[in-house]
Design an enzyme around this catalytic site. Sequence first.
Site, mmCIF file in Angstrom:
data_model
loop_
_atom_site.group_PDB
_atom_site.id
_atom_site.type_symbol
_atom_site.label_atom_id
_atom_site.label_comp_id
_atom_site.label_asym_id
_atom_site.label_seq_id
_atom_site.Cartn_x
_atom_site.Cartn_y
_atom_site.Cartn_z
ATOM 1 N N LYS A 282 -0.772 31.399 28.930
ATOM 2 C CA LYS A 282 -2.055 31.471 28.220
ATOM 3 C C LYS A 282 -2.648 32.859 28.403
ATOM 4 C CE LYS A 282 -4.825 27.546 27.332
ATOM 5 N NZ LYS A 282 -5.463 26.273 27.665
ATOM 6 N N GLU A 370 -8.527 9.636 27.026
ATOM 7 C CA GLU A 370 -9.853 9.029 26.963
ATOM 8 C C GLU A 370 -9.795 7.508 27.129
ATOM 9 O OE1 GLU A 370 -8.715 11.378 24.937
ATOM 10 O OE2 GLU A 370 -10.141 13.036 25.121
ATOM 11 N N ARG A 398 -11.486 7.774 20.559
ATOM 12 C CA ARG A 398 -10.189 7.291 21.040
ATOM 13 C C ARG A 398 -10.323 6.005 21.852
ATOM 14 N NH1 ARG A 398 -5.961 11.449 21.597
ATOM 15 N NH2 ARG A 398 -5.841 11.996 19.396
HETATM 16 C C1 TPP Z 1 -8.411 13.713 22.147
HETATM 17 C C2 TPP Z 1 -8.833 15.082 22.612
HETATM 18 N N1 TPP Z 1 -9.424 15.223 23.814
HETATM 19 C C3 TPP Z 1 -9.820 16.430 24.232
HETATM 20 C C4 TPP Z 1 -9.626 17.539 23.456
HETATM 21 C C5 TPP Z 1 -10.166 18.904 23.899
HETATM 22 N N2 TPP Z 1 -9.067 19.859 24.069
HETATM 23 C C6 TPP Z 1 -8.792 20.799 23.138
HETATM 24 S S1 TPP Z 1 -7.485 21.736 23.540
HETATM 25 C C7 TPP Z 1 -7.312 20.944 25.002
HETATM 26 C C8 TPP Z 1 -6.221 21.351 25.942
HETATM 27 C C9 TPP Z 1 -4.882 21.174 25.318
HETATM 28 O O1 TPP Z 1 -3.914 21.535 26.252
HETATM 29 P P1 TPP Z 1 -2.431 21.759 25.795
HETATM 30 O O2 TPP Z 1 -2.000 20.660 24.913
HETATM 31 O O3 TPP Z 1 -1.616 21.993 27.004
HETATM 32 O O4 TPP Z 1 -2.510 23.061 24.891
HETATM 33 P P2 TPP Z 1 -2.812 24.570 25.343
HETATM 34 O O5 TPP Z 1 -4.261 24.818 25.072
HETATM 35 O O6 TPP Z 1 -2.465 24.696 26.766
HETATM 36 O O7 TPP Z 1 -1.957 25.386 24.453
HETATM 37 C C10 TPP Z 1 -8.252 19.940 25.155
HETATM 38 C C11 TPP Z 1 -8.377 19.070 26.337
HETATM 39 C C12 TPP Z 1 -9.022 17.349 22.202
HETATM 40 N N3 TPP Z 1 -8.837 18.361 21.360
HETATM 41 N N4 TPP Z 1 -8.624 16.117 21.804
#
Ligand code: TPP
Length: 626
Positions: A282, A370, A398
């Site tokens: 990242k 969730e 969710r």
């Molecule tokens: C259902 C849901 N819960 C929470 C989020 C908030 N959220 C957006 S990106 C993220 C992290 C995603 O992590 P990852 O899949 O590892 O992707 P990265 O950002 O590391 O590329 C979260 C928790 C979301 N988008 N959807």
Amino acid sequence: MSDLLIDSLELPQGLKRLGAAELDRLAREVRLLITDAVSEHGGHLASNLGVVELTIVLYRLFDFPRDHLVWDVGHQCYAHKILTGRRAALERLRTAGGASGFPNPAESRFDLFRTGHAGTSVSTALGLALAEKAALSDVRTVAVIGDGALASGVALEGLNHAGACKANLLVVLNDNQMAISQTVGALSEYLTRWRTRPAYDQLKADVHQVLDKVPLGDSISRAIHTFKDALKEAVVPDHVFEHFGFRCFGPVDGQDMAALSEALEELKRLDGPRLLHVHTHKGHGFAPAAASPAAWHSTKPFTEKDGQIVTEPDSAEADTWTRVAIDALIEHAKDDRRIVALTAAMPEGTGLLRFAHRFPDRFHDVGICEEHAVALAAGMAKGGLRPVVAIYSTFLQRAYDQIFHEVSLQGLPVLLLIDRAGFVGADGPTHHGLYDIAYLRHLPGITVAAPADRGELAGMMKLALAADGPWAIRYPRDRAPAADNSAAPVEAGRGAVVRKGRHGAILALGSTVQAALDAAGVLAKQGTSLTVASARFAKPVDADLVAALLAEHPWVLTLEDHAAPGGFGSAVLEVAEARGLDLRKIHRVAAPDAYLEHDTRQAQLAAAGLTSEMIVERVKQLTSPR
Ligand SMILES: Cc1ncc(C[n+]2csc(CCOP(=O)(O)OP(=O)(O)O)c2C)c(N)n1
């Protein structure tokens, strides 16, 4: 004339003709374009910088949009947007008329789904793959999913099904060890152990060893064949997703385009469910984001001055609803050891990080799960704890069934702190919190509260933490008014009159009370005196207050930062109907039955008629003689 390489390319086809040095240059340019756009408008930075190389290589090797590409969540789609000809739109990222921060088919045929919630890519990509299978086509389908989203229930459901139905699906696991914060959970620990095994490189070494043993004089073609066969069989035998029916490869360094190309070139030729484990960083290429990826997951606009990063002053942070709510929770938790706090991968966004620092043993981050968070809270409540689950309104959708089945049906004292309730601004329709009243208020026994100011929030928190049934407190992404508008103590199911007048009454919910008071102030100077009441509760609605307002005024206008269908105004109509009151005197202002695009929160409130200026206009219509 621009001297950027990207401007000389026909996108995305032009990518296929670039050599290694040009690819490196392109990656640097894409990174700069992303960083520039985010520095100006804010947005998701760290995840986007991590997938620049992966995006370039995918576009070089596959034929999108003939082939299908689905990004999970979609917050990491900025390089994808640039490489599909949306550089200009990205310069107005997340502003009205500019590019959305997420994929959107209305913007481009390269965007397949409008997304923003985590974990759905495997299922939707599998659906596409099965549709191609039914059409006997050779179109390929790729899903890119992060290690955070991978642990969400729906992603695991998709993987479970995909492996069993042998679909032609390539899942690229973009593992950067982070969700927004550090990825949590057993799967994440497993991937960390896995990451440290040099499987792919080891594999290549093994294959070369095999080749060295091919007897001299054997044909070159046989040697190549042996290599390819060996590579094809180069699955990682005991990878957990092998047991799901996937052939698994990797890990591959996701910042190394040569390694990525080599792996994906081979995988492209295989059929069936395949998973490529890619390791990215990242914030790659932008030192501040690489050093603090959580802080730079999503950022406000910033500038670089003398090598120092300067973001917009954050003096307002202390005044946000998020901060005020969690501060109040912490105060109660000091005295009540039964209070525990839960988040679904959002410790920063929900403000619970502060709770976690204060009470590390009473804090649980369950990952992007969730449903699990709410069911877990039900179990904790049954076991005698006082669980408080802080989740954004849009993501709590969710967990609707767990709120019904595990919490409400059991009558358990779980407190839901519903953050980002209402319009959210730049994230747009995937993130608006406009449906929580509608998905909660039909559940028997639940209390749904919305404070107008800090005093009301404090009163609600106290009642909620002492209640013997489920509660929800909803508040928006905004500043919490410091003023205590209503001296009347908070009582469950009771609203409060905060200003008295005679020409009409506004019954406002939560954050809309302040706009109503501002409007009433303006109108008073013009000779129109209004009663303003803070409804405080969307469930149960204060029926006595509704009746009194209707009895004493020619009309009652309801306000809510929530969708009109099924919302607070609808609830007011229902209680008025139940009492046989005159429904024609009730008017409603709420979010329209439409998806309002990304913009500032203020502009979205205005579009819904919820700013003080718009309320003044509406009142003038109601008071003008017909
Ligand atoms: C259902 C849901 N819960 C929470 C989020 C908030 N959220 C957006 S990106 C993220 C992290 C995603 O992590 P990852 O899949 O590892 O992707 P990265 O950002 O590391 O590329 C979260 C928790 C979301 N988008 N959807």
